[in-house]
Scaffold this active site. Structure first.
Site, mmCIF file in Angstrom:
data_model
loop_
_atom_site.group_PDB
_atom_site.id
_atom_site.type_symbol
_atom_site.label_atom_id
_atom_site.label_comp_id
_atom_site.label_asym_id
_atom_site.label_seq_id
_atom_site.Cartn_x
_atom_site.Cartn_y
_atom_site.Cartn_z
ATOM 1 N N ALA A 10 40.832 -6.183 -0.997
ATOM 2 C CA ALA A 10 42.069 -6.116 -1.795
ATOM 3 C C ALA A 10 41.846 -5.078 -2.898
ATOM 4 O O ALA A 10 42.031 -5.342 -4.088
ATOM 5 C CB ALA A 10 42.450 -7.485 -2.361
ATOM 6 N N HIS A 15 38.429 -0.667 -8.349
ATOM 7 C CA HIS A 15 37.390 -0.442 -7.324
ATOM 8 C C HIS A 15 37.218 1.049 -7.056
ATOM 9 O O HIS A 15 36.105 1.533 -6.883
ATOM 10 C CB HIS A 15 37.778 -1.130 -6.002
ATOM 11 N N GLN A 58 31.310 -18.488 -3.422
ATOM 12 C CA GLN A 58 31.567 -18.299 -4.852
ATOM 13 C C GLN A 58 32.925 -18.847 -5.279
ATOM 14 O O GLN A 58 33.301 -18.737 -6.438
ATOM 15 C CB GLN A 58 31.387 -16.842 -5.274
ATOM 16 N N ASP A 78 33.890 -8.210 -15.127
ATOM 17 C CA ASP A 78 33.106 -9.413 -14.828
ATOM 18 C C ASP A 78 31.772 -9.297 -15.567
ATOM 19 O O ASP A 78 30.705 -9.227 -14.950
ATOM 20 C CB ASP A 78 32.893 -9.531 -13.316
ATOM 21 N N ARG A 138 43.492 -10.302 -7.873
ATOM 22 C CA ARG A 138 44.382 -11.465 -8.032
ATOM 23 C C ARG A 138 45.737 -11.083 -8.642
ATOM 24 O O ARG A 138 46.687 -11.855 -8.530
ATOM 25 C CB ARG A 138 43.716 -12.532 -8.891
#
Ligand code: PAF
Length: 281
Positions: free
Chosen positions: A29, A34, A58, A149, A186
């Site tokens: 996705a 990215h 995860q 993250d 998301r």
């Protein structure tokens, strides 16, 4: 673009190449965040492996795993401009989990105890298991992870050191949508009005950064919660300010310190995270 389904085929090809390899691990996705990792990896290595694998271990909530967006065709289109330098690794479960889809158990101490570690039990065991497998299967010189993250990044650094994997772990800057929302796979799950409204997360963090030297931690948290929860369907999962090295949330802000603010917010059923650095003079 060469696509590999197994580590055996990938390793065989890598042996023929004798090139410096960069790894960009993803769960697909793909979005501009990215792409920025892939771009940087392509500049710094002869060959870049982009892995796409939605890692079941995860996810601590089955619904989240089932709803996680997947679209390999779109991902391949987005990677097309880099196709000459990329190997795409899209393994099946058996390739990464030959003995069954279960995570190993690691002890990362305080790094995994708070924020995502607390809200998503077992999450970092799953992340570390898969990142260990990916690093071992691809033996890269460098591996690229996003600042968004940040907790994951610190855990992967610890994993790399502890297992003597010798990979250079590269932190890449967080990329935001035009409205400030941190880019995330998301975000695709949000209807357009909520995706726009979710800009409140970064806007509130920006105000907090402006007040970095005057507000107490309590004032910052109260402000954040009231801004977020003032919107229908929005709920704060956590707001924490921690030291970037041990990731232990603090109770009070001290002068001459660099901290990191971590937030997680539910927008309907979708959970979004964000992080910014906060300097107190
Ligand atoms: O950040 C992610 O997308 C995932 O946690 C990772 C590092 C690819 C492991 O599944």
């Amino acid at each position: 673009m060469l696509v590999f389904r197994t580590a055996t085929a990938l390793k065989k090809q890598l042996l023929l190449q004798k090139k410096t390899v960069g790894l960009v691990p993803t769960m697909g996705a793909l979005h501009a965040g990215h792409v920025s990792l892939v771009e940087q990896a392509c500049k710094e290595n002869d060959l870049v492996i982009v892995s796409i694998y939605v890692n079941p271990t995860q996810f601590n909530v089955l619904e989240d795993l089932e709803n996680y967006p997947r679209n390999l065709d779109d991902d391949q289109k987005l990677l097309q401009p880099f196709s000459k330098k990329i190997f795409l690794y899209v393994p099946e479960n058996e390739d990464l989990y030959p003995n069954g889809v279960v995570s190993k158990t690691y002890d990362f101490g305080s790094l995994a105890m708070y924020m995502e570690g607390l809200s998503r039990p077992g999450h970092y065991n799953g992340v570390a298991t898969i990142v260990e497998a990916l690093l071992k299967n691809t033996s890269p010189a460098r591996a690229y992870f996003g600042e968004k993250d940040f907790q994951q990044l610190q855990i992967i650094r610890a994993l790399n050191t502890r297992l003597h994997l010798g990979v250079e772990i590269i932190e890449c800057p967080l990329i935001r949508e035009k409205n400030g929302l941190a880019m995330s796979s998301r975000n695709q799950l949000l209807p357009p009005h909520q995706r726009e409204a979710a800009s409140v997360i970064y806007k509130s963090l920006e105000v907090i950064l402006q007040k970095a030297n005057t507000w107490s931690l309590h004032e910052m948290k109260s402000f954040f919660v009231s801004e977020i929860e003032g919107l229908e369907g929005f709920r704060v999962d956590y707001f924490a300010i921690a030291s970037p090295s041990d990731l232990i949330p603090v109770e009070q802000l001290k002068p001459n310190q660099v901290y990191r603010v971590f937030v997680a917010v539910y927008v309907g059923k979708t959970r979004l995270i964000d992080t910014v650095e906060l300097k107190r003079i």
